[in-house]
Scaffold this motif. Structure first.
Motif, mmCIF file in Angstrom:
data_model
loop_
_atom_site.group_PDB
_atom_site.id
_atom_site.type_symbol
_atom_site.label_atom_id
_atom_site.label_comp_id
_atom_site.label_asym_id
_atom_site.label_seq_id
_atom_site.Cartn_x
_atom_site.Cartn_y
_atom_site.Cartn_z
ATOM 1 N N ASP A 293 -10.308 -5.247 -1.460
ATOM 2 C CA ASP A 293 -10.592 -5.436 -0.043
ATOM 3 C C ASP A 293 -12.035 -5.855 0.227
ATOM 4 N N ARG A 294 -12.887 -5.820 -0.784
ATOM 5 C CA ARG A 294 -14.287 -6.190 -0.606
ATOM 6 C C ARG A 294 -14.615 -7.570 -1.171
ATOM 7 N N ARG A 296 -13.812 -10.716 -0.354
ATOM 8 C CA ARG A 296 -14.278 -11.748 0.580
ATOM 9 C C ARG A 296 -15.676 -11.441 1.106
ATOM 10 N N GLY A 300 -17.588 -14.047 -0.869
ATOM 11 C CA GLY A 300 -17.457 -15.149 0.068
ATOM 12 C C GLY A 300 -16.007 -15.383 0.461
ATOM 13 N N ASP A 301 -15.821 -15.955 1.660
ATOM 14 C CA ASP A 301 -14.458 -16.189 2.154
ATOM 15 C C ASP A 301 -13.664 -17.131 1.245
ATOM 16 N N ASP A 302 -14.384 -18.032 0.555
ATOM 17 C CA ASP A 302 -13.699 -18.994 -0.306
ATOM 18 C C ASP A 302 -13.718 -18.575 -1.775
ATOM 19 N N TYR A 303 -13.821 -17.264 -2.013
ATOM 20 C CA TYR A 303 -14.003 -16.817 -3.390
ATOM 21 C C TYR A 303 -12.833 -17.238 -4.292
ATOM 22 N N GLU A 304 -11.639 -17.369 -3.728
ATOM 23 C CA GLU A 304 -10.481 -17.724 -4.556
ATOM 24 C C GLU A 304 -10.599 -19.136 -5.121
#
Length: 515
Positions: A293-294, A296, A300-304
């Motif tokens: 849950d941590r 992002r 970062g929001d685009d970590y994927e």
């Protein structure tokens, strides 16, 4: 008796109040009448042989002026005294003066233009004490006038004064009595301490010094030791990562980076979901473990798009894993557990990485976990909030020095990300210093509790506690145990729980005292 006679008698006893007369004038007239009749003394004489209701006024510090809040509190206390007197008790109402502690010392320091223990010792303790004794009753007249104006009856002719030998010796008598009964021991509890004043503080003093501050917070990636069971989870790196074995790291967040020197363990929540990720590009085969849950918020929001999830696991699976601490500057005590991951329910995924750095000497939750898991206790900070001079990199520095950043090479390889953290923290309201704590004697006769201050500004370490008390993050603290105060011997209504002793140190002596 006719209605006319009754009306005439009532008129003779009670004069009608003129509607245009100020209430202040009426009150002062009644107070003057009570003083002329010596009404307080009459109540004592009338109940001379009656059972006593013992009341010792919680002593104010007479070098500070009274405020409107004292009117409120004294009005409430007066209700109990008057009620007990009406019930036939003898209520002497003992006045008192608190002449101990920092309020007096700080006031004299301001007068002399000095600051701190060292400058006090340069002037001389005897001379400084003499000035304190002169200063302590500066506003005594204001207090007595306030009491008289609100009709709060107190025996100011025979007050107890906390600097007198009789009072001080009664404190030592109480301590010896506790010691002889096996009720005095030395232990630890996380409580506030001011490094500038070099003294422990009450929670009341700490509460007056909260402010919004910005402190550095750091994310530290620590290498997981895969050579020891149960974390012998050797696996191959995902395709495209350069081949070979991936170096596993666990991401830790702290708002008190100076306590990393004393790191003993890491804590995860057994029921939280965690992920292990690796960079999609480049030859970096190191992985990173953090709460799912941590991800992002931290990566970062685009970590994927930049990180590949190679494993999902629960916190319980990591309990017992080994890791390498960030700094190996201090030796661990023999027989203690260290560099181990433990499971604790106070860990959350609301901030940080979902992995908590544990330094049992510097936090209430850390200390509690340390007792449960027999974690190493490392406390290198002195009474002035400084590291030992022989410590690498930070030796001799105050723990809150921000301009010094440590870089570590060699066998202890860590990655540090530095970010500001804003929050409400504790500062010493009288001198502005940040706060830590110390170690003391503690009595089993009373269980003290402390509402722990947020870690962003409050520096905390260890002082004593009762074995029955607990301190857990987010959990309710235990209420103070019922006990008669053996120092000032105050009590409230019979059968009720006595209030906390209002002398500066209560039944706890200074950090150097022995029984």
């Amino acid at each position: 008796m006719t209605a006319t006679d009754a009306g005439a008698m009532q008129s003779a006893q009670f004069e009608p109040l003129p509607p245009d007369r100020p209430a202040d004038a009426l009150e002062r007239e009644l107070l003057a009448l009570w003083e002329q009749e010596r009404l307080f003394e009459q109540t004592l004489a009338r109940n001379a042989d009656a059972p006593s209701f013992v009341f010792f006024e919680g002593p104010p510090t007479a070098n500070g002026r009274p405020g409107i809040h004292h009117v409120f509190s004294r009005t409430i206390k007066d209700l109990f005294c008057r009620y007990r007197a009406m019930k036939g008790y003898r209520v002497e109402r003992k006045a008192g003066w608190d002449t101990h502690g920092l309020p007096v010392e700080i006031e004299v320091e301001k007068q002399l233009g000095i600051s701190g223990k060292q400058q006090i010792e340069a002037i001389g303790v005897a001379e400084f004490n003499r000035l304190c004794r002169e200063s302590v009753f500066r506003y005594r007249g204001d207090w007595e006038r306030l009491s008289a104006r609100i009709a709060f009856w107190l025996d100011y002719a025979h007050p107890y004064i906390t600097y007198t030998n009789d009072y001080v010796e009664s404190v030592w008598w109480a301590l010896k009595t506790l010691f002889d009964r096996g009720l005095l021991y030395r232990g630890h509890k996380i409580l506030p301490y001011c490094p500038r004043c070099e003294t422990a503080l009450s929670s009341h003093e700490v509460a007056q010094g909260y402010e919004e501050v910005e402190d550095p917070s750091v994310y530290v990636a620590l290498a997981v030791d895969e050579g020891d069971s149960p974390n012998d989870q050797r696996r191959h790196a995902p395709a495209g990562s350069g081949g070979g074995h991936a170096v596993r790291r666990i991401l830790v967040w702290t708002t008190t980076p100076w306590t990393l020197v004393s790191n003993a363990a890491l804590a995860v929540h057994p029921d939280l979901s965690y992920i292990e990720v690796i960079r999609r590009e480049g030859n970096d085969s190191r992985t990173l473990i953090l709460a799912a849950d941590r991800a992002r918020a931290v990566l970062g929001d685009d970590y994927e798009n930049r990180w590949e999830i190679v494993r999902r696991l629960r916190g319980a699976e990591m309990v017992g894993w080994r890791y390498e601490r960030p700094f190996d500057w201090l030796d661990y005590p023999e027989g203690s557990a260290h560099e181990i991951i433990v499971g604790e329910t106070f860990v959350s995924a609301e901030d940080g990485s979902g992995v908590v750095h544990m330094a049992p000497a510097f936090g209430a939750d850390d200390y509690g976990a340390g007792k449960r898991h027999n974690l190493a206790f490392l406390q290198p900070v002195d009474a002035r909030g400084q590291f030992p001079r022989d410590l690498p990199v930070v030796g001799g520095l105050f723990v809150k020095r921000r301009e010094r950043a440590a870089s570590v090479n060699g066998s202890r390889t860590i990655s540090i990300g530095r970010f500001p953290a804003t929050g409400t923290g504790a500062r010493r309201y009288r001198c502005g210093s940040a706060i830590r704590t110390t170690r003391m004697w503690r009595s089993l006769a009373a269980t003290a509790t402390w509402r722990g201050a947020p870690v962003s500004r409050c520096l905390t370490t260890s002082i004593p506690t009762s074995p029955t008390s607990t301190a857990t993050r987010g959990a309710a603290r235990p209420a103070a145990a019922p006990a008669t105060c053996v120092v000032c011997r105050r009590s409230s209504t019979p059968g009720s729980t006595p209030g906390r002793c209002r002398s500066r140190n209560g039944i706890t002596p200074s950090r150097t005292a022995t029984a």
